[in-house]
Design a protein around this motif. Structure first.
Motif, PDB file in Angstrom:
ATOM      1  N   ALA A  91       0.731  -1.308   0.066  1.00 12.37           N
ATOM      2  CA  ALA A  91       0.197  -0.063   0.021  1.00 12.37           C
ATOM      3  C   ALA A  91       0.836   1.385  -0.166  1.00 12.37           C
ATOM      4  CB  ALA A  91      -1.007   0.058   1.080  1.00 12.37           C
ATOM      5  N   GLY A  92       2.019   0.974   0.415  1.00 14.54           N
ATOM      6  CA  GLY A  92       2.988   2.305   0.602  1.00 14.54           C
ATOM      7  C   GLY A  92       2.509   3.030   1.549  1.00 14.54           C
ATOM      8  N   VAL A  93       1.902   2.517   2.664  1.00 17.15           N
ATOM      9  CA  VAL A  93       1.516   3.313   3.724  1.00 17.15           C
ATOM     10  C   VAL A  93       2.544   2.832   5.088  1.00 17.15           C
ATOM     11  CG1 VAL A  93      -0.409   3.282   5.484  1.00 17.15           C
ATOM     12  CG2 VAL A  93      -0.727   3.374   2.915  1.00 17.15           C
ATOM     13  N   HIS A  94       2.632   3.925   5.879  1.00 18.55           N
ATOM     14  CA  HIS A  94       3.291   3.770   7.018  1.00 18.55           C
ATOM     15  C   HIS A  94       2.451   3.448   8.220  1.00 18.55           C
ATOM     16  CE1 HIS A  94       5.868   4.591  10.704  1.00 18.55           C
ATOM     17  NE2 HIS A  94       6.809   4.166  10.197  1.00 18.55           N
ATOM     18  N   PRO A  95       2.682   2.842   9.126  1.00 17.81           N
ATOM     19  CA  PRO A  95       1.581   2.560  10.141  1.00 17.81           C
ATOM     20  C   PRO A  95       1.110   4.148  10.913  1.00 17.81           C
ATOM     21  CG  PRO A  95       3.436   1.058  10.433  1.00 17.81           C
ATOM     22  CD  PRO A  95       3.646   1.652   9.194  1.00 17.81           C
TER      23      PRO A  95
ATOM     24  N   LEU B 212     -15.435 -19.225  12.487  1.00 16.59           N
ATOM     25  CA  LEU B 212     -14.679 -20.312  13.633  1.00 16.59           C
ATOM     26  C   LEU B 212     -14.277 -19.628  14.642  1.00 16.59           C
ATOM     27  CD1 LEU B 212     -13.120 -22.527  10.649  1.00 16.59           C
ATOM     28  CD2 LEU B 212     -15.056 -23.023  11.754  1.00 16.59           C
ATOM     29  N   VAL B 213     -14.498 -19.946  16.017  1.00 17.22           N
ATOM     30  CA  VAL B 213     -14.006 -18.978  17.025  1.00 17.22           C
ATOM     31  C   VAL B 213     -12.628 -18.959  17.184  1.00 17.22           C
ATOM     32  CG1 VAL B 213     -14.333 -20.671  18.815  1.00 17.22           C
ATOM     33  CG2 VAL B 213     -14.714 -18.417  19.289  1.00 17.22           C
ATOM     34  N   GLY B 214     -11.801 -20.142  16.804  1.00 17.18           N
ATOM     35  CA  GLY B 214     -10.331 -19.984  17.231  1.00 17.18           C
ATOM     36  C   GLY B 214      -9.893 -19.065  16.075  1.00 17.18           C
ATOM     37  N   ALA B 215     -10.243 -19.284  14.786  1.00 15.73           N
ATOM     38  CA  ALA B 215      -9.816 -18.532  13.656  1.00 15.73           C
ATOM     39  C   ALA B 215      -9.939 -17.243  13.810  1.00 15.73           C
ATOM     40  CB  ALA B 215     -10.643 -19.156  12.455  1.00 15.73           C
ATOM     41  N   LEU B 216     -11.303 -16.687  14.031  1.00 11.77           N
ATOM     42  CA  LEU B 216     -11.898 -15.207  14.296  1.00 11.77           C
ATOM     43  C   LEU B 216     -10.790 -14.564  15.437  1.00 11.77           C
ATOM     44  CD1 LEU B 216     -15.358 -15.732  14.558  1.00 11.77           C
ATOM     45  CD2 LEU B 216     -14.190 -14.045  12.850  1.00 11.77           C
ATOM     46  N   LEU B 217     -10.542 -15.485  16.596  1.00  9.38           N
ATOM     47  CA  LEU B 217      -9.647 -14.642  17.679  1.00  9.38           C
ATOM     48  C   LEU B 217      -8.199 -14.255  17.149  1.00  9.38           C
ATOM     49  CD1 LEU B 217     -10.155 -17.277  20.569  1.00  9.38           C
ATOM     50  CD2 LEU B 217     -10.181 -14.759  20.623  1.00  9.38           C
ATOM     51  N   VAL B 218      -7.472 -15.041  16.082  1.00 14.02           N
ATOM     52  CA  VAL B 218      -6.350 -14.764  15.690  1.00 14.02           C
ATOM     53  C   VAL B 218      -6.458 -13.094  15.225  1.00 14.02           C
ATOM     54  CG1 VAL B 218      -4.301 -15.072  14.174  1.00 14.02           C
ATOM     55  CG2 VAL B 218      -5.748 -17.040  15.330  1.00 14.02           C
ATOM     56  N   GLY B 219      -7.176 -13.050  14.223  1.00  9.98           N
ATOM     57  CA  GLY B 219      -7.217 -11.732  13.536  1.00  9.98           C
ATOM     58  C   GLY B 219      -7.693 -10.402  14.315  1.00  9.98           C
ATOM     59  N   PHE B 220      -8.749 -10.880  15.145  1.00 10.39           N
ATOM     60  CA  PHE B 220      -9.420  -9.871  16.017  1.00 10.39           C
ATOM     61  C   PHE B 220      -8.494  -9.274  17.225  1.00 10.39           C
ATOM     62  CE2 PHE B 220     -12.686  -8.746  19.222  1.00 10.39           C
ATOM     63  CZ  PHE B 220     -13.373  -7.711  18.182  1.00 10.39           C
ATOM     64  N   GLU B 221      -7.642 -10.494  17.750  1.00 11.50           N
ATOM     65  CA  GLU B 221      -6.895 -10.134  18.912  1.00 11.50           C
ATOM     66  C   GLU B 221      -5.645  -9.376  18.186  1.00 11.50           C
ATOM     67  OE1 GLU B 221      -7.687 -10.191  21.901  1.00 11.50           O
ATOM     68  OE2 GLU B 221      -9.758 -10.969  21.427  1.00 11.50           O
ATOM     69  N   PHE B 222      -5.196  -9.891  17.168  1.00 14.20           N
ATOM     70  CA  PHE B 222      -4.129  -9.030  16.592  1.00 14.20           C
ATOM     71  C   PHE B 222      -4.376  -7.761  16.131  1.00 14.20           C
ATOM     72  CE2 PHE B 222      -1.053  -8.247  13.064  1.00 14.20           C
ATOM     73  CZ  PHE B 222       0.249  -8.662  13.650  1.00 14.20           C
ATOM     74  N   ALA B 223      -5.596  -7.485  15.733  1.00 11.33           N
ATOM     75  CA  ALA B 223      -5.884  -6.062  15.293  1.00 11.33           C
ATOM     76  C   ALA B 223      -6.125  -5.359  16.443  1.00 11.33           C
ATOM     77  CB  ALA B 223      -7.242  -5.914  14.552  1.00 11.33           C
ATOM     78  N   LYS B 224      -6.601  -5.721  17.374  1.00 12.06           N
ATOM     79  CA  LYS B 224      -7.002  -5.022  18.596  1.00 12.06           C
ATOM     80  C   LYS B 224      -5.675  -4.605  19.196  1.00 12.06           C
ATOM     81  CE  LYS B 224      -9.788  -7.492  21.375  1.00 12.06           C
ATOM     82  NZ  LYS B 224     -10.420  -7.935  22.261  1.00 12.06           N
ATOM     83  N   ALA B 225      -4.586  -5.651  19.247  1.00 10.92           N
ATOM     84  CA  ALA B 225      -3.277  -5.303  19.881  1.00 10.92           C
ATOM     85  C   ALA B 225      -2.364  -4.221  19.093  1.00 10.92           C
ATOM     86  CB  ALA B 225      -2.559  -6.349  19.926  1.00 10.92           C
ATOM     87  N   THR B 226      -2.586  -4.239  17.669  1.00 11.34           N
ATOM     88  CA  THR B 226      -2.022  -3.334  16.635  1.00 11.34           C
ATOM     89  C   THR B 226      -2.823  -1.979  16.969  1.00 11.34           C
ATOM     90  OG1 THR B 226      -1.581  -5.036  14.937  1.00 11.34           O
ATOM     91  CG2 THR B 226      -1.384  -2.905  14.456  1.00 11.34           C
ATOM     92  N   ALA B 227      -3.710  -1.859  17.252  1.00  9.65           N
ATOM     93  CA  ALA B 227      -4.601  -0.743  17.455  1.00  9.65           C
ATOM     94  C   ALA B 227      -4.327   0.098  18.551  1.00  9.65           C
ATOM     95  CB  ALA B 227      -6.046  -0.494  17.230  1.00  9.65           C
ATOM     96  N   TRP B 228      -4.174  -0.930  19.909  1.00  8.26           N
ATOM     97  CA  TRP B 228      -3.676  -0.475  21.072  1.00  8.26           C
ATOM     98  C   TRP B 228      -2.265   0.016  20.903  1.00  8.26           C
ATOM     99  CZ3 TRP B 228      -5.551   0.506  25.649  1.00  8.26           C
ATOM    100  CH2 TRP B 228      -5.009   0.530  26.785  1.00  8.26           C
TER     101      TRP B 228
END
Ligand code: KG4
Ligand code: ZN
Length: 335
Positions: A69-73, A87-103
């Motif tokens: 994307a040529g985008v810096h965080p 699938l709950v286990g699958a969802l958890l990976v992206g959702f928690e990774f996203a929250k941690a990144t946002a935090w």
């Protein structure tokens, strides 16, 4: 926040690890690690295996999505992730990774309904796609006819009372030995086949919006078993084209019942099954015949991807709607 925020999104509800960056409805990058080869050996998605593969892929994909994307965080306005269904286990990976990144980046975060992502996918390719519209959602887990009155105002007019359309394709392909995932396999096998060769049932014909595919499955299985026993098996292409036509007929009819009843002049579609070539042709023909506009995303934006989640994220973050960091995934989330 800008009305066209730059959003990075994560989608890990099933068997694709996907990361994308969009600005409003413009895709800056859209990358994906498919697990199809891993699950094909089991004949279907194994939830635990999917979750582990997401963990392995997600960091590398995030770097790729930002680089492409040529985008810096620091340039991001927000983060989105699929909250459910899936699938709950699958969802958890992206959702928690996203929250941690946002935090970590002090960015606003929003959780997205996977089906709302599919529903917004046409926006990524068509500026004119707008509410009010009728949207057909057909994926591995869902078949829904939705009256979109506005963004966030969804009237689910009908849905499957048993198997989803993609599920029917997948189960039939497995029975026919065509492999996983079944939809693309049947789509390919139908090439050159006669869709009128075998008259399979179109269940629930008396209903305006609901669909049912489990009877069709039984009917195809019974037909093939009898034909095999009497040595009268028709060409595979005819069987594939005929069963595909039965599914397509039902989906097209329910979609345009909704167009007729609501009076809307815009049709959209999303979900893996919308990649089906015959379905795309029939939906387009019917829309043209009735003089209504139709916006079908390209196949890559029909099957699971993170760009559609980012588009939904851009909508909600742009309107100032955030999800709290203590929010949980919801495997049974409904539109
Ligand atoms: O939306 P999607 O990628 O994942 C879910 O949210 O479920 O949809 C996957 C489904 C699978 O059932 C797959 O067989 C089906 O979409 N599919 C197709 C085609 N490509 C994918 N079905 C029919 N024809 C296709 N070309
Ligand atoms: Zn999906």
């Amino acid at each position: 926040m800008s009305l066209e925020p730059t959003v990075m999104a994560f989608e890990t509800s099933c068997d694709e690890t996907a990361v994308a960056v969009v600005k409003g409805n413009v895709i800056l990058s859209n990358v994906l690690a498919s697990q199809i080869e891993i699950h094909a050996q089991f004949g279907g998605v194994v939830p635990e295996v999917a979750a582990r593969a997401h963990v392995e892929a997600i960091r590398g994909l995030t770097h790729r999505a930002l680089a492409e994307a040529g985008v810096h965080p620091d340039d991001l306005d927000g983060i989105a992730a699929t909250q459910g269904p899936g699938l709950v286990g699958a969802l958890l990976v992206g959702f928690e990774f996203a929250k941690a990144t946002a935090w970590a980046r002090q960015l606003p975060f929003v959780g997205i309904d996977h089906m709302e992502g599919h529903l917004m996918a046409p926006r990524l390719s068509f500026d004119e796609f707008a509410a009010p519209a009728v949207v057909l959602l057909a994926s591995g887990g869902h078949s829904q006819v939705v009256h979109v009155k506005g963004w966030g105002q969804y009237d689910v007019l009908g849905q499957t009372i048993d198997d989803a359309a993609g599920e029917a394709f997948d189960k039939l392909a497995r029975f026919m030995g065509l492999g996983f995932p079944g939809g693309p396999a049947i789509d390919a096998a139908s090439e050159g086949g006669d869709p009128t060769a075998i008259k399979f049932p179109r269940p629930l014909g008396n209903q305006r919006y609901n669909v049912s595919f489990s009877g069709l499955k039984t009917s195809v299985v019974t037909f093939l078993e009898k034909a095999a026993a009497s040595n009268t098996l028709p060409p595979l292409a005819d069987v594939a084209a005929s069963l595909q036509e039965a599914i397509v007929d039902v989906l097209v009819q329910r979609t345009f019942n909704a167009v007729e009843d609501t009076g809307v002049e815009m049709v959209g579609a999303g979900g893996g099954v919308i990649a089906n070539r015959r379905l795309r042709q029939r939906l387009t023909e019917e829309a043209d015949r009735r003089g209504v506009a139709i916006c079908l995303p390209g196949p890559v934006l029909c099957t699971d991807n993170a760009a559609m989640i980012a588009a939904a994220g851009a909508q909600w973050l742009g309107e100032g709607m955030y999800t709290a960091f203590d929010a949980q995934v919801d495997s049974a989330l409904r539109l």
